[in-house]
Design an enzyme around this catalytic site. Sequence first.
Site, PDB file in Angstrom:
ATOM      1  N   LYS A 159      -2.282  29.844 -11.615  1.00 55.00           N
ATOM      2  CA  LYS A 159      -2.557  30.299 -10.251  1.00 55.00           C
ATOM      3  C   LYS A 159      -3.594  31.419 -10.344  1.00 55.00           C
ATOM      4  O   LYS A 159      -3.265  32.549 -10.705  1.00 55.00           O
ATOM      5  CB  LYS A 159      -1.275  30.815  -9.587  1.00 55.00           C
ATOM      6  CG  LYS A 159      -1.487  31.355  -8.174  1.00 55.00           C
ATOM      7  CD  LYS A 159      -0.177  31.923  -7.617  1.00 55.00           C
ATOM      8  CE  LYS A 159      -0.416  32.637  -6.305  1.00 55.00           C
ATOM      9  NZ  LYS A 159       0.798  33.297  -5.814  1.00 55.00           N
ATOM     10  N   TYR A 214      -2.047   7.553 -15.507  1.00 54.65           N
ATOM     11  CA  TYR A 214      -2.340   8.965 -15.287  1.00 54.65           C
ATOM     12  C   TYR A 214      -2.738   9.260 -13.843  1.00 54.65           C
ATOM     13  O   TYR A 214      -2.542  10.370 -13.366  1.00 54.65           O
ATOM     14  CB  TYR A 214      -3.381   9.500 -16.273  1.00 54.65           C
ATOM     15  CG  TYR A 214      -4.663   8.698 -16.360  1.00 54.65           C
ATOM     16  CD1 TYR A 214      -5.681   8.859 -15.429  1.00 54.65           C
ATOM     17  CD2 TYR A 214      -4.846   7.783 -17.385  1.00 54.65           C
ATOM     18  CE1 TYR A 214      -6.839   8.128 -15.502  1.00 54.65           C
ATOM     19  CE2 TYR A 214      -6.012   7.043 -17.473  1.00 54.65           C
ATOM     20  CZ  TYR A 214      -7.012   7.226 -16.531  1.00 54.65           C
ATOM     21  OH  TYR A 214      -8.162   6.500 -16.609  1.00 54.65           O
ATOM     22  N   GLU A 268       6.967  29.557 -11.500  1.00 59.35           N
ATOM     23  CA  GLU A 268       7.988  29.076 -12.428  1.00 59.35           C
ATOM     24  C   GLU A 268       8.785  27.925 -11.812  1.00 59.35           C
ATOM     25  O   GLU A 268       9.057  26.915 -12.468  1.00 59.35           O
ATOM     26  CB  GLU A 268       8.948  30.218 -12.816  1.00 59.35           C
ATOM     27  CG  GLU A 268       8.319  31.327 -13.626  1.00 59.35           C
ATOM     28  CD  GLU A 268       7.644  32.420 -12.803  1.00 59.35           C
ATOM     29  OE1 GLU A 268       7.326  33.472 -13.393  1.00 59.35           O
ATOM     30  OE2 GLU A 268       7.431  32.246 -11.583  1.00 59.35           O
ATOM     31  N   GLU A 307       0.851  34.940   1.872  1.00 60.51           N
ATOM     32  CA  GLU A 307       0.728  33.754   1.019  1.00 60.51           C
ATOM     33  C   GLU A 307       1.430  32.540   1.623  1.00 60.51           C
ATOM     34  O   GLU A 307       1.086  31.403   1.314  1.00 60.51           O
ATOM     35  CB  GLU A 307       1.309  34.027  -0.370  1.00 60.51           C
ATOM     36  CG  GLU A 307       0.481  34.970  -1.205  1.00 60.51           C
ATOM     37  CD  GLU A 307       1.097  35.202  -2.564  1.00 60.51           C
ATOM     38  OE1 GLU A 307       0.432  34.890  -3.573  1.00 60.51           O
ATOM     39  OE2 GLU A 307       2.251  35.702  -2.627  1.00 60.51           O
TER      40      GLU A 307
END
Length: 125
Positions: free
Chosen positions: A105, A60, A80, A28
């Site tokens: 994810k 935005y 997290e 990863e």
Amino acid sequence: MASLDAVTDYVSVKDLSVAAVIGVHDWEREIEQTLVVSVDMAADVRTAAASDDLADALDYSAVAATIAAVLREGKFRLIETAAERVAGRLLADFPVSWLRLELRKPIATGGYTALVSLERARENP
């Protein structure tokens, strides 16, 4: 019961896809994966509505660019951590008093989506 003076307006960015390095496994760390972020932010929109001027609004597009930059630069191991860093940056850089952030994810090899959802408020000094 809320007072009649209380105003809670929300500006949201939904389903922002960002390619980033994220994960704890060695493989990863060598690829980019797609993260999907949605955020609701409490911000008074009355001034912007009255002036019809972007300078008075919570931009935005700038929020989306900030989210993408934090995620791309962070190369986080955990979603997290990524969610906390994004929330912290948004509260620090934009005139919002509260936010709810969801970071997803998709896990292609598992056929599911990992998700972290958090709410944070600006701390008063």
